[in-house]
Design a protein around this motif. Structure first.
Motif, PDB file in Angstrom:
ATOM      1  N   GLY A 179     -15.800 -11.964  -0.383  1.00 39.29           N
ATOM      2  CA  GLY A 179     -15.512 -13.511  -0.077  1.00 39.29           C
ATOM      3  C   GLY A 179     -16.013 -14.122   1.067  1.00 39.29           C
ATOM      4  N   LEU A 180     -17.076 -13.786   1.425  1.00 41.12           N
ATOM      5  CA  LEU A 180     -17.907 -14.513   2.618  1.00 41.12           C
ATOM      6  C   LEU A 180     -18.380 -15.951   2.364  1.00 41.12           C
ATOM      7  N   GLN A 181     -18.159 -16.810   3.064  1.00 42.78           N
ATOM      8  CA  GLN A 181     -18.856 -18.237   2.760  1.00 42.78           C
ATOM      9  C   GLN A 181     -20.160 -18.243   2.963  1.00 42.78           C
ATOM     10  N   LYS A 182     -20.919 -17.172   3.958  1.00 45.33           N
ATOM     11  CA  LYS A 182     -22.057 -17.256   4.241  1.00 45.33           C
ATOM     12  C   LYS A 182     -22.747 -16.072   3.881  1.00 45.33           C
ATOM     13  N   LYS A 183     -24.027 -15.825   3.427  1.00 37.59           N
ATOM     14  CA  LYS A 183     -24.682 -14.586   3.035  1.00 37.59           C
ATOM     15  C   LYS A 183     -24.739 -13.643   4.409  1.00 37.59           C
ATOM     16  N   PRO A 184     -24.305 -12.592   4.642  1.00 34.89           N
ATOM     17  CA  PRO A 184     -24.210 -11.546   5.746  1.00 34.89           C
ATOM     18  C   PRO A 184     -25.771 -11.117   6.018  1.00 34.89           C
ATOM     19  N   SER A 185     -25.947 -10.875   7.194  1.00 34.89           N
ATOM     20  CA  SER A 185     -27.146 -10.235   7.675  1.00 34.89           C
ATOM     21  C   SER A 185     -27.516  -8.913   7.100  1.00 34.89           C
ATOM     22  N   PHE A 186     -28.302  -8.405   7.212  1.00 40.78           N
ATOM     23  CA  PHE A 186     -28.698  -7.108   6.875  1.00 40.78           C
ATOM     24  C   PHE A 186     -27.864  -6.038   7.690  1.00 40.78           C
ATOM     25  N   LYS A 187     -27.542  -6.518   9.026  1.00 40.13           N
ATOM     26  CA  LYS A 187     -26.807  -5.526   9.808  1.00 40.13           C
ATOM     27  C   LYS A 187     -25.233  -5.486   9.162  1.00 40.13           C
TER      28      LYS A 187
END
Length: 216
Positions: A179-187
């Motif tokens: 449910g994240l609004q922004k795509k997470p980083s690879f980390k």
């Protein structure tokens, strides 16, 4: 010092193990359960370990799945199936280029074939190596990056806890089910994946399935 080894597993055994992982994940993680509810169970299609599967992974680097299938069909038409390292080498540089390989990818593929023919790359020994040792062996080959090695470990060796951290589709799908609004980083995506040990490979199969079906 005795080198650590793992037991090689048949494709059928690997499929059963991945299905077990999917069941464990959907029982413990609501996001994973929602994937199966929304998109159905993931298809688990593994390939036999060896040269053809690794060459096919090289073929798929940085091109669409449809383009990769077209190039692979041309390879099989030229060399026969299953594709052998010797038959591929007989194509030569110009022959590989003519079926759709870029110049750089041709160099990678020829290097891989030469390593198999010379015995520098032993696929039977690779299948008995622990995950990180197998990845290190593959990435020592020119043109085999970590992602390609990780995908080989999942789909050819049936390794259940390999996480391809640099896979854009996995990152996007992991962010979506959290449910994240922004795509997470690879980390950040890798930190999420820690929750899925010891089934991160099974989680990757679930997330790829979800990514193929979710609205873009």
């Amino acid at each position: 010092m005795v080198q650590k080894t793992v037991r090689a597993i048949s494709p059928q055994g690997a499929v059963r193990r991945f299905r077990k992982g999917v069941r464990a994940l959907t029982a413990s993680d609501p996001g994973m359960a929602a994937i199966v509810k929304e998109a159905g169970p993931p298809p688990i299609a593994l390939r036999d370990p060896g040269f053809p599967t690794l060459l096919r992974a090289v073929c798929a680097q940085q091109i669409s799945a449809a383009a990769a299938r077209t190039v692979w069909a041309r390879i099989e038409a030229k060399t026969g199936a299953p594709v052998t390292a010797t038959a591929f080498l007989e194509l030569g540089y110009d022959g590989a280029r003519s079926i759709g390989f870029s110049g750089r990818k041709t160099e990678y593929a020829i290097g891989l074939a030469e390593a198999e023919v010379s015995g520098a790359l032993n696929f039977d020994a690779l299948a008995r190596m622990p995950d990180e040792d197998a990845i290190a062996t593959l990435t020592a080959l020119h043109g085999i990056g970590r992602w390609t090695a990780e995908v080989y470990l999942i789909f050819a060796l049936g390794r259940p806890d390999v996480w391809p951290a640099a896979d854009i589709a996995l990152v996007a799908a992991a962010g979506r089910i959290r449910g994240l609004q922004k795509k997470p980083s690879f980390k950040e995506a890798s930190a999420i994946a820690e929750e899925w040990r010891p089934w991160r490979g099974a989680a990757a199969i679930l997330l790829w399935h979800y990514y193929r079906t979710m609205p873009q």
